[in-house]
Design an enzyme around this catalytic site. Sequence first.
Site, PDB file in Angstrom:
ATOM      1  N   HIS A 127      -8.081  12.883  54.950  1.00 22.91           N
ATOM      2  CA  HIS A 127      -9.228  11.814  55.009  1.00 22.91           C
ATOM      3  C   HIS A 127     -10.240  11.915  53.928  1.00 22.91           C
ATOM      4  O   HIS A 127     -10.615  10.765  53.390  1.00 22.91           O
ATOM      5  CB  HIS A 127      -9.448  11.961  56.368  1.00 22.91           C
ATOM      6  N   GLU A 128     -10.742  12.894  53.636  1.00 19.31           N
ATOM      7  CA  GLU A 128     -11.912  13.063  52.623  1.00 19.31           C
ATOM      8  C   GLU A 128     -11.341  13.043  51.480  1.00 19.31           C
ATOM      9  O   GLU A 128     -12.023  12.378  50.504  1.00 19.31           O
ATOM     10  CB  GLU A 128     -12.416  14.670  52.968  1.00 19.31           C
ATOM     11  N   HIS A 131     -11.222   9.331  50.476  1.00 19.44           N
ATOM     12  CA  HIS A 131     -12.357   8.576  50.137  1.00 19.44           C
ATOM     13  C   HIS A 131     -12.852   8.939  48.620  1.00 19.44           C
ATOM     14  O   HIS A 131     -13.370   7.869  48.120  1.00 19.44           O
ATOM     15  CB  HIS A 131     -13.773   9.391  51.081  1.00 19.44           C
ATOM     16  N   GLU A 195     -13.268   3.719  56.508  1.00 25.09           N
ATOM     17  CA  GLU A 195     -12.869   4.682  57.519  1.00 25.09           C
ATOM     18  C   GLU A 195     -11.203   4.492  57.807  1.00 25.09           C
ATOM     19  O   GLU A 195     -10.585   5.560  57.813  1.00 25.09           O
ATOM     20  CB  GLU A 195     -13.841   4.800  58.644  1.00 25.09           C
TER      21      GLU A 195
END
Length: 266
Positions: A127-128, A131, A195
């Site tokens: 997930h990070e 980003h 997100e």
Amino acid sequence: MAVVGSILFAFYAVAAVGIMAVFGTGVLPLVLVGSVLFVGVQYKVGKWAALRSVGAEDMPEARYPRIHERVEQLSAGMGIDKPTLKVARMGVPNAFAVGRKGAGVVVVSEELIQLLDDDELDGVLAHELAHIANRDVVAMVLGQGIASIVAIAAQWVVLLTGDNELADFFLAIVVGQVVQLLVMVFVLAISRYREYVADSDAKRAIGGGDPLARALEKISSGNRRANDSAVDEQVNALCIFGEGSGLAKLFSTHPPVEKRIERLRG
């Protein structure tokens, strides 16, 4: 995403026109250059402040070999360079990313490492990394920069068009805060949307959404139990978890965790 982004730049255009109306069209190059410099400084200072606020330190590869190995594998799959890894004691299980492609940094809390199973931690790391791959940090800084620029422009318009210096000074402060708050509503809408995108990219990267969904459930419980946290409001916008309730949802950086989990398992 396109509509909200267009509205943000419309705010910026209105601010630029307002400045030119007061100072003349000759200040247009100064407005453009000043805006770029302003956002650039905000980006550099924001990255430094985020890392400093949680006391992030380099993550030793000898102590965390699996995390380094998985981040390298996931980064290669997403087409980005392996970011710098840092670890911090935040008081809550959490993680966040700062920087851009080629100069990214992922910070993981010790509490998160202790809480999650390996596959769940993989979901958070993916997930990070998403980003960073999607340039979300840069997009958020740009949005916050536009909000600040519009607020400053509104303050100057009030100051230069008024006739009572003291009253106009206080009015300018109020107007600037209100205008910035209005623009930030759209910036935070972008944050919540990104997100969902990062969740989707992480789901694809690790081959399923359930590990990240389970991680979010554990992180949510861990955050509710925590009484003290080193994560301040600015860094919270970058974290894996963070949401509001009631009217605060409008100003939340993250969508409701229940909806994220539902999408991941859908």
